[in-house]
Design a protein around this motif. Structure first.
Motif, mmCIF file in Angstrom:
data_model
loop_
_atom_site.group_PDB
_atom_site.id
_atom_site.type_symbol
_atom_site.label_atom_id
_atom_site.label_comp_id
_atom_site.label_asym_id
_atom_site.label_seq_id
_atom_site.Cartn_x
_atom_site.Cartn_y
_atom_site.Cartn_z
ATOM 1 N N VAL A 7 -37.263 -48.816 -39.392
ATOM 2 C CA VAL A 7 -36.288 -48.173 -41.482
ATOM 3 C C VAL A 7 -34.487 -48.280 -40.450
ATOM 4 O O VAL A 7 -33.921 -48.102 -41.683
ATOM 5 C CB VAL A 7 -36.991 -46.765 -41.146
ATOM 6 N N LEU A 8 -34.448 -47.574 -39.148
ATOM 7 C CA LEU A 8 -33.123 -47.488 -39.691
ATOM 8 C C LEU A 8 -32.605 -49.029 -39.655
ATOM 9 O O LEU A 8 -30.907 -49.108 -40.105
ATOM 10 C CB LEU A 8 -32.667 -46.937 -37.654
ATOM 11 N N VAL A 9 -32.687 -50.187 -38.839
ATOM 12 C CA VAL A 9 -31.798 -51.388 -39.292
ATOM 13 C C VAL A 9 -31.981 -51.695 -41.109
ATOM 14 O O VAL A 9 -31.055 -51.610 -41.588
ATOM 15 C CB VAL A 9 -32.584 -52.835 -38.661
ATOM 16 N N LEU A 14 -28.296 -51.298 -46.104
ATOM 17 C CA LEU A 14 -28.108 -51.293 -47.118
ATOM 18 C C LEU A 14 -27.283 -49.833 -47.245
ATOM 19 O O LEU A 14 -27.131 -49.306 -48.391
ATOM 20 C CB LEU A 14 -29.964 -50.565 -47.545
ATOM 21 N N ASP A 15 -26.556 -49.522 -46.032
ATOM 22 C CA ASP A 15 -26.044 -48.812 -46.380
ATOM 23 C C ASP A 15 -25.773 -47.684 -46.983
ATOM 24 O O ASP A 15 -25.911 -47.044 -47.314
ATOM 25 C CB ASP A 15 -24.449 -49.533 -46.930
ATOM 26 N N GLN A 16 -27.047 -47.062 -45.808
ATOM 27 C CA GLN A 16 -27.309 -46.083 -45.712
ATOM 28 C C GLN A 16 -27.818 -44.639 -44.931
ATOM 29 O O GLN A 16 -28.331 -44.159 -45.253
ATOM 30 C CB GLN A 16 -28.634 -45.679 -46.690
ATOM 31 N N LEU A 17 -26.078 -45.106 -44.183
ATOM 32 C CA LEU A 17 -26.353 -44.222 -42.949
ATOM 33 C C LEU A 17 -24.916 -43.494 -43.343
ATOM 34 O O LEU A 17 -24.439 -42.833 -42.218
ATOM 35 C CB LEU A 17 -26.469 -45.205 -42.131
ATOM 36 N N GLY A 18 -24.676 -43.147 -44.405
ATOM 37 C CA GLY A 18 -23.423 -42.582 -44.264
ATOM 38 C C GLY A 18 -22.173 -42.992 -43.567
ATOM 39 O O GLY A 18 -21.988 -44.301 -43.838
ATOM 40 N N ALA A 19 -21.374 -42.402 -43.455
ATOM 41 C CA ALA A 19 -20.035 -42.672 -43.452
ATOM 42 C C ALA A 19 -19.787 -43.516 -42.604
ATOM 43 O O ALA A 19 -18.062 -43.591 -41.824
ATOM 44 C CB ALA A 19 -19.042 -41.422 -43.970
ATOM 45 N N GLU A 20 -20.213 -42.754 -40.952
ATOM 46 C CA GLU A 20 -19.826 -43.127 -40.071
ATOM 47 C C GLU A 20 -22.373 -43.323 -39.582
ATOM 48 O O GLU A 20 -22.006 -43.225 -38.605
ATOM 49 C CB GLU A 20 -19.936 -42.487 -38.712
ATOM 50 N N ALA A 24 -24.389 -42.327 -36.782
ATOM 51 C CA ALA A 24 -25.222 -42.604 -36.904
ATOM 52 C C ALA A 24 -26.350 -42.859 -36.111
ATOM 53 O O ALA A 24 -27.714 -42.859 -35.606
ATOM 54 C CB ALA A 24 -25.635 -42.550 -37.840
ATOM 55 N N LEU A 25 -26.388 -44.547 -35.606
ATOM 56 C CA LEU A 25 -27.128 -45.087 -35.137
ATOM 57 C C LEU A 25 -27.504 -44.251 -33.567
ATOM 58 O O LEU A 25 -28.900 -44.822 -33.077
ATOM 59 C CB LEU A 25 -27.017 -46.339 -35.716
ATOM 60 N N GLN A 26 -26.105 -44.289 -33.229
ATOM 61 C CA GLN A 26 -26.605 -43.735 -31.692
ATOM 62 C C GLN A 26 -27.486 -42.241 -31.969
ATOM 63 O O GLN A 26 -27.760 -42.499 -30.686
ATOM 64 C CB GLN A 26 -25.109 -43.786 -31.238
ATOM 65 N N HIS A 27 -27.432 -41.710 -32.664
ATOM 66 C CA HIS A 27 -27.806 -40.067 -32.482
ATOM 67 C C HIS A 27 -29.000 -40.231 -32.196
ATOM 68 O O HIS A 27 -29.860 -39.788 -32.212
ATOM 69 C CB HIS A 27 -27.508 -39.512 -33.792
ATOM 70 N N LEU A 80 -21.925 -52.725 -30.470
ATOM 71 C CA LEU A 80 -21.173 -52.129 -32.506
ATOM 72 C C LEU A 80 -20.433 -50.877 -32.280
ATOM 73 O O LEU A 80 -18.934 -51.107 -33.211
ATOM 74 C CB LEU A 80 -22.441 -51.103 -33.061
ATOM 75 N N ASP A 81 -19.827 -50.243 -30.764
ATOM 76 C CA ASP A 81 -18.515 -49.745 -30.867
ATOM 77 C C ASP A 81 -17.575 -50.038 -30.120
ATOM 78 O O ASP A 81 -16.582 -49.773 -30.657
ATOM 79 C CB ASP A 81 -19.417 -48.105 -30.161
ATOM 80 N N GLN A 82 -18.096 -50.217 -29.086
ATOM 81 C CA GLN A 82 -17.503 -51.305 -28.272
ATOM 82 C C GLN A 82 -16.947 -52.529 -28.332
ATOM 83 O O GLN A 82 -16.258 -53.084 -27.739
ATOM 84 C CB GLN A 82 -17.573 -50.772 -26.470
ATOM 85 N N PHE A 83 -17.778 -53.539 -29.012
ATOM 86 C CA PHE A 83 -18.277 -54.715 -28.794
ATOM 87 C C PHE A 83 -17.241 -55.786 -27.862
ATOM 88 O O PHE A 83 -16.848 -56.646 -28.386
ATOM 89 C CB PHE A 83 -16.645 -55.031 -30.035
ATOM 90 N N PHE A 84 -18.268 -55.319 -26.697
ATOM 91 C CA PHE A 84 -17.730 -55.718 -25.364
ATOM 92 C C PHE A 84 -16.848 -56.134 -24.813
ATOM 93 O O PHE A 84 -16.805 -57.044 -23.884
ATOM 94 C CB PHE A 84 -18.568 -57.354 -25.759
ATOM 95 N N ASP A 85 -16.476 -54.660 -25.182
ATOM 96 C CA ASP A 85 -15.058 -54.404 -24.812
ATOM 97 C C ASP A 85 -15.661 -53.812 -23.287
ATOM 98 O O ASP A 85 -15.398 -52.610 -22.972
ATOM 99 C CB ASP A 85 -14.348 -53.549 -25.858
#
Length: 197
Positions: A7-9, A14-20, A24-27, A80-85
């Protein structure tokens, strides 16, 4: 617990997780980790209250599911957040206490996942295995603190999770079996394991 992940994926694609969406995925992944961790810890108290021995077969599944959701939670941050930095990731871990505590919670789950088999119980011995798997309590506390510090504003949700774990810990203390345990030992609700039925 594959359905919530699907469901999360789907919501992400489908761009249904809001502005952030990353936040939302992390939460969501963090919450599922705590839910499954709590469910795995609830198995033994529930068995002792009801006598439902069939529940023991669910403990390993719930614990491993909690570990893999925690791995997903960490992966969202790294990929997704740090792009392997990696330098920035290390800097984040050292600078922000909520990330430090979250990493501690995850690292403590690793040996539990790696020793989740019946072979591991035999290899380590029941006493040592039980001692190792008490790390689940520290991991659960660290996970709750991580959530509490990460939220910052609305503390109702992390406090609710903390209250659930307090109740579960209290039940384990109240319902503990008196006297020495006879082999084979009953594993202590390890968050990511149980012996094979």
């Amino acid at each position: 617990m594959i359905v919530p992940a699907i469901v999360l994926v789907a919501q992400l694609l489908l761009d249904q997780l809001g502005a952030e969406p990353i936040e939302a995925l992390q939460h969501a992944s963090g919450e599922w980790t705590l839910r499954l961790l709590a469910a795995s810890l609830a198995v033994t108290p529930l068995m002792r209250l009801t006598g439902w021995g069939w529940l023991v077969a669910q403990r390993r599944f719930l614990g491993l599911a909690a570990f893999f959701w925690a791995l997903g939670h960490l992966s969202v941050y790294i990929v997704l957040d740090q792009f392997f930095d990696w330098p920035e990731i290390v800097k984040d871990i050292l600078k922000h206490l909520y990330i430090t505590v979250g990493m501690l919670a995850f690292v403590l789950m690793i040996p539990l996942a790696l020793t989740s088999s019946k072979w591991s119980i035999k290899r380590l011995g029941g006493k040592r295995w039980n001692q190792l798997h008490r790390l689940v309590y520290v991991s659960a506390i660290a996970g709750c603190v991580h959530f509490l510090w990460a939220v910052k504003k609305d503390l109702a949700e992390p406090m609710l999770y903390a209250a659930v774990f307090v109740v579960l810990f209290a039940l384990r203390f109240i319902l503990r079996k008196p006297g020495p345990r006879s082999p084979p030992p009953m594993p202590p609700d390890a968050s990511v394991t149980l012996p094979a039925a």
